[in-house]
Enzyme design. Structure first.
Site, PDB file in Angstrom:
ATOM      1  N   ASP A 181       0.927  -1.267  -0.420  1.00 40.05           N
ATOM      2  CA  ASP A 181       0.101   0.549   0.302  1.00 40.05           C
ATOM      3  C   ASP A 181       0.545   1.897   0.256  1.00 40.05           C
ATOM      4  O   ASP A 181       2.365   1.654   1.096  1.00 40.05           O
ATOM      5  CB  ASP A 181      -0.670   0.009   1.152  1.00 40.05           C
ATOM      6  N   ASP A 287      -3.872   5.030  -2.372  1.00 34.94           N
ATOM      7  CA  ASP A 287      -3.857   5.027  -1.453  1.00 34.94           C
ATOM      8  C   ASP A 287      -4.641   6.268  -1.594  1.00 34.94           C
ATOM      9  O   ASP A 287      -4.498   7.583  -2.044  1.00 34.94           O
ATOM     10  CB  ASP A 287      -3.113   4.877  -0.469  1.00 34.94           C
ATOM     11  N   GLU A 372      -6.559   3.259  -5.547  1.00 37.67           N
ATOM     12  CA  GLU A 372      -8.281   3.593  -4.861  1.00 37.67           C
ATOM     13  C   GLU A 372      -8.423   4.837  -4.627  1.00 37.67           C
ATOM     14  O   GLU A 372      -7.648   5.657  -4.411  1.00 37.67           O
ATOM     15  CB  GLU A 372      -7.701   3.709  -2.559  1.00 37.67           C
ATOM     16  N   HIS A 443     -11.155  -3.148   4.133  1.00 36.70           N
ATOM     17  CA  HIS A 443     -10.606  -3.191   5.619  1.00 36.70           C
ATOM     18  C   HIS A 443     -11.544  -1.536   6.297  1.00 36.70           C
ATOM     19  O   HIS A 443     -11.360  -1.669   6.713  1.00 36.70           O
ATOM     20  CB  HIS A 443      -8.804  -2.589   5.659  1.00 36.70           C
ATOM     21  N   ASP A 444     -12.201  -1.026   5.112  1.00 40.31           N
ATOM     22  CA  ASP A 444     -12.479  -0.091   5.107  1.00 40.31           C
ATOM     23  C   ASP A 444     -14.326  -0.040   5.009  1.00 40.31           C
ATOM     24  O   ASP A 444     -15.406   0.800   5.112  1.00 40.31           O
ATOM     25  CB  ASP A 444     -12.552   1.394   4.006  1.00 40.31           C
TER      26      ASP A 444
HETATM   27  C1  GLC Z   1      -7.771   5.212   2.402  1.00 37.08           C
HETATM   28  C2  GLC Z   1      -7.773   4.018   3.117  1.00 37.08           C
HETATM   29  C3  GLC Z   1      -8.144   3.866   4.833  1.00 37.08           C
HETATM   30  C4  GLC Z   1      -7.728   4.844   5.487  1.00 37.08           C
HETATM   31  C5  GLC Z   1      -7.182   6.737   4.410  1.00 37.08           C
HETATM   32  C6  GLC Z   1      -6.705   7.818   4.889  1.00 37.08           C
HETATM   33  O1  GLC Z   1      -8.714   5.119   1.974  1.00 37.08           O
HETATM   34  O2  GLC Z   1      -8.317   2.184   2.796  1.00 37.08           O
HETATM   35  O3  GLC Z   1      -8.508   3.079   5.393  1.00 37.08           O
HETATM   36  O4  GLC Z   1      -8.009   5.908   6.228  1.00 37.08           O
HETATM   37  O5  GLC Z   1      -7.286   5.944   3.241  1.00 37.08           O
HETATM   38  O6  GLC Z   1      -5.678   6.679   4.437  1.00 37.08           O
END
Ligand code: GLC
Ligand code: MG
Length: 672
Positions: A181, A287, A372, A443-444
């Site tokens: 990541d 991310d 993402e 995980h979110d």
């Molecule tokens: C992304 C991650 C999340 C995190 C956010 C800030 O959405 O998946 O877990 O809190 O970015 O880095």
């Protein structure tokens, strides 16, 4: 878009305009037909905005036009993928590991790299092609590693660099690639760059972040530089007394947004990527990568958009003016191998159609880039991840995760007819221009099984049936599946009851705000639980027992589940288990090119209960049929379906006139 007095349809014809409007409609729970109706479509934008004002609570026209102007010619069509020249990730099955909760080797209750190493065979046996690890870099863990302190070191509780080298080699030896990541929209406030910036805002690191002087006479109690909100609550700005500056943080106060306008920031990020590529890392999941380019001057966000999307300011950075440029540069300078680059410490072994391992592959010319990208819809998917655009390889479109008019925080039952509609529409509109990333859990988010079933997720047969149906959809539609740990054993949400069981910064901040608004603790918890990220972050259930084979100590985030039959060990020995269903699906993908490379034809397109489609390999007679009952009831099969021989199915291999609740199957169509 060039028209001087644009009509709604002109805006909708622009990819950015279309995604923005679709997003607003989805949020309002309205159909896109609302804008495509000719009467509405032909309205001048200003008139449409006036009509929409009562619904939207304000005028969003100028924000929309600014957004479109930023991307004037940045939306050229991209060529279709050439079927013969597909990159490996086009055919791969990805598996996301949340290392903190996967396997703990040293009994401290925190998952670690050696724990994962010891469980790699589980992933190889599943048939995974690429493992993605959520953050493992050194971090104070204000947001569980999404706040990086050192991009070239492993977090102490997870292990060492040597462990990681071993893990990389361990994946490669099993024919799996491994990606990490890359969290570079922001760094931890404890990163040396940020410390240096605070110590000397005029020095070389001051421009690495978004630092702003206070207004005259201000001591930090006054208004911040703009109205942008943090995703984790409150203003996106915090006052740094030592530096006498405000600093931007779109996430937690310890996650400081990097200033991508600064060329040295971009060069640092590219160097980090090259460094990991040389160690054998095969790419990254990037991310919130669509947030890196912010509109210069960081103007206030439109209030109507802020209210609607819940985060004022978002239109100024979710698809910023220089996003394309930054991504291309990062691809070239960071991800693309140059002839004088060192050979990676190892590369993945090839894998044959029957799963047998071959020689190590040559290094990939370009590391995979998975973006993402919250808020990105179908058109922006094409812009960011279209074949040949030289930006990202794939992006996550989150619109699939919640139904129309719903957000993650709502307590509601997800209707799977929406999932069918979302995927079919995305595939039809992309038409092969970009590869879909197919994911349902991460995980979110709370677990999809629980979103669909509600309390009935405790019913073992419904739970298994739906888990198999969902994973069949994920693995058999055209696209690249991303499984999340636990999906292979039908993981569901936790029956948390008190605030003390939650650990995630987002959940905790939300609880605090609700309590401050006067809610009792019980009511506040009830309002946080439906969307809490904690559900998906509990330890993996390897075997029955209080610590589920995850640790010999006390898990950092205990799960609540005790159900019988839903651990890896129990499912291993049960031929009808979800685990074995997933294995068979992946093995079938590997053996049958039509299921991966084949084109797709939807059957009974408008049925809300039946999801069926064909996969056909061009130039061959090979056709496969996939069918899923999207409901918890017995349904009739549509008429006129082809005759087919079932290769894999649940609950049985029979194909009669009806389908059992959440029944799913994959079948080879009989010629003739
Ligand atoms: C992304 C991650 C999340 C995190 C956010 C800030 O959405 O998946 O877990 O809190 O970015 O880095
Ligand atoms: Mg440990």
């Amino acid at each position: 878009m060039t028209a001087e007095h644009p009509r709604l349809k002109d805006v909708y014809a622009h990819p950015v305009g279309r995604d923005a409007i679709d997003r607003v409609l989805l949020q309002l729970g309205r159909s896109p037909r609302w804008v495509t109706n000719p009467l509405v479509a032909n309205l001048p934008l200003r008139a449409a905005a006036r009509l929409a004002r009562p619904v939207l609570g304000g005028d969003i026209t100028s924000s929309l036009l600014d957004l479109l102007a930023d991307h004037g010619d940045g939306h050229k069509a991209s060529p279709r993928a050439d079927a013969d020249d597909r990159p490996w990730w086009n055919r791969a099955v990805f598996y996301q590991v949340y290392p903190r909760s996967f396997a703990d080797s040293d009994g401290d209750g925190v998952g670690d790299l050696r724990g994962l190493l010891a469980r790699l065979d589980h992933l190889a046996d599943l048939g995974v092609d690429c493992v993605w690890l959520s953050p493992i870099f050194d971090s104070p863990n204000e947001d569980m590693g999404y706040d990086v302190r050192d991009y070239r070191a492993v977090m102490a509780e997870m292990g060492t660099l040597a462990d990681l080298d071993e893990l990389i080699a361990g994946c490669h030896a099993r024919g799996m690639r491994i990606i990490l990541d890359l969290v570079v929209n922001h760094t931890s406030a404890e990163h040396p760059w940020f410390r240096a910036a605070v110590a000397d805002p005029e020095g070389p690191y001051g421009s690495y972040y978004h630092l702003r002087r206070g207004r005259p006479g201000e001591d930090g109690s006054g208004p911040p530089p703009n109205n942008w909100a943090s995703f984790f609550g409150g203003s996106a700005w915090r006052w740094l007394p030592q530096a006498q500056r405000w600093a931007l943080h779109l996430f937690a106060p310890g996650q400081m947004d990097l200033n991508w306008e600064e060329p040295r920031v971009r060069a640092e990020v590219a160097q980090i990527v090259r460094w990991w590529r040389a160690r054998g890392i095969d790419g990254f999941r990037l991310d919130v990568i669509n947030y890196i380019s912010k509109r210069p001057g960081l103007p206030d966000g439109n209030e109507a958009i802020g209210t609607l999307m819940q985060f004022p300011g978002i239109e100024h950075y979710f698809f910023g003016p220089r996003l394309h440029e930054h991504l291309r540069e990062l691809r070239t300078d960071g991800f693309t191998r140059s002839p004088d680059d060192p050979v990676p410490m190892s590369t993945a072994r090839s894998r044959r159609a029957d799963g047998a391992l071959g020689e190590p592959l040559p290094p990939d010319p370009i590391g995979v880039m998975v973006g993402e990208t919250p808020g990105v819809g179908v058109e922006l998917t094409r812009l960011l991840a279209g074949t040949g655009r030289g930006e990202l390889d794939m992006v996550f479109n989150f619109d699939v995760l919640d139904g129309p008019g719903r957000t993650r925080w709502d307590d509601y039952r997800y209707d799977l007819s929406y999932l069918k509609e979302h995927y079919l529409r995305s595939l039809e509109r992309l038409g092969g221009d970009a590869q879909l990333a197919l994911f349902l859990d991460n995980h979110d988010n709370p677990r999809m099984l629980s979103k669909v079933l509600g309390d009935r997720d405790q019913d073992p047969s419904l739970r298994s049936a739906l888990a198999k149906a969902l994973v069949t959809i994920q693995l058999m539609l055209p696209g690249t599946p991303f499984l999340y740990q636990g999906q292979e054993i039908a993981a569901i949400d936790q029956r948390f009851t008190s605030a003390s069981e939650l650990h995630d910064v987002e959940s905790l901040n939300r609880l605090t705000r609700l309590r401050a608004d006067g809610l009792t603790e019980a009511d506040a918890v009830a309002r946080v639980l439906p969307g809490a990220r904690d559900h998906a972050r509990v330890p993996m259930r390897w075997e029955p027992g209080p610590t589920t084979g995850f640790t010999t100590g006390t898990p950092w985030q205990p799960g609540r589940e005790e159900s019988v039959g839903f651990t890896v060990a129990e499912q291993e020995s049960d031929q009808g288990s979800v685990l074995n269903h997933v294995r068979r699906l992946i093995a079938l993908r590997r053996a049958e090119p039509a299921l991966v490379d084949g084109g797709m034809t939807a059957l009974a397109r408008s049925s809300r209960r039946y999801f069926g489609w064909l996969r056909t390999l061009p130039g061959t007679a090979e056709t496969w049929l996939i069918e899923v009952n999207l409901t918890d009831r017995t349904i009739r099969r549509p008429r006129g379906l082809p005759d087919a021989e079932v290769a894999l199915g649940s609950p049985s291999l029979e194909r009669g006139a009806t389908m059992a609740p959440y029944e799913c199957l994959v079948a080879r169509v009989r010629a003739g």
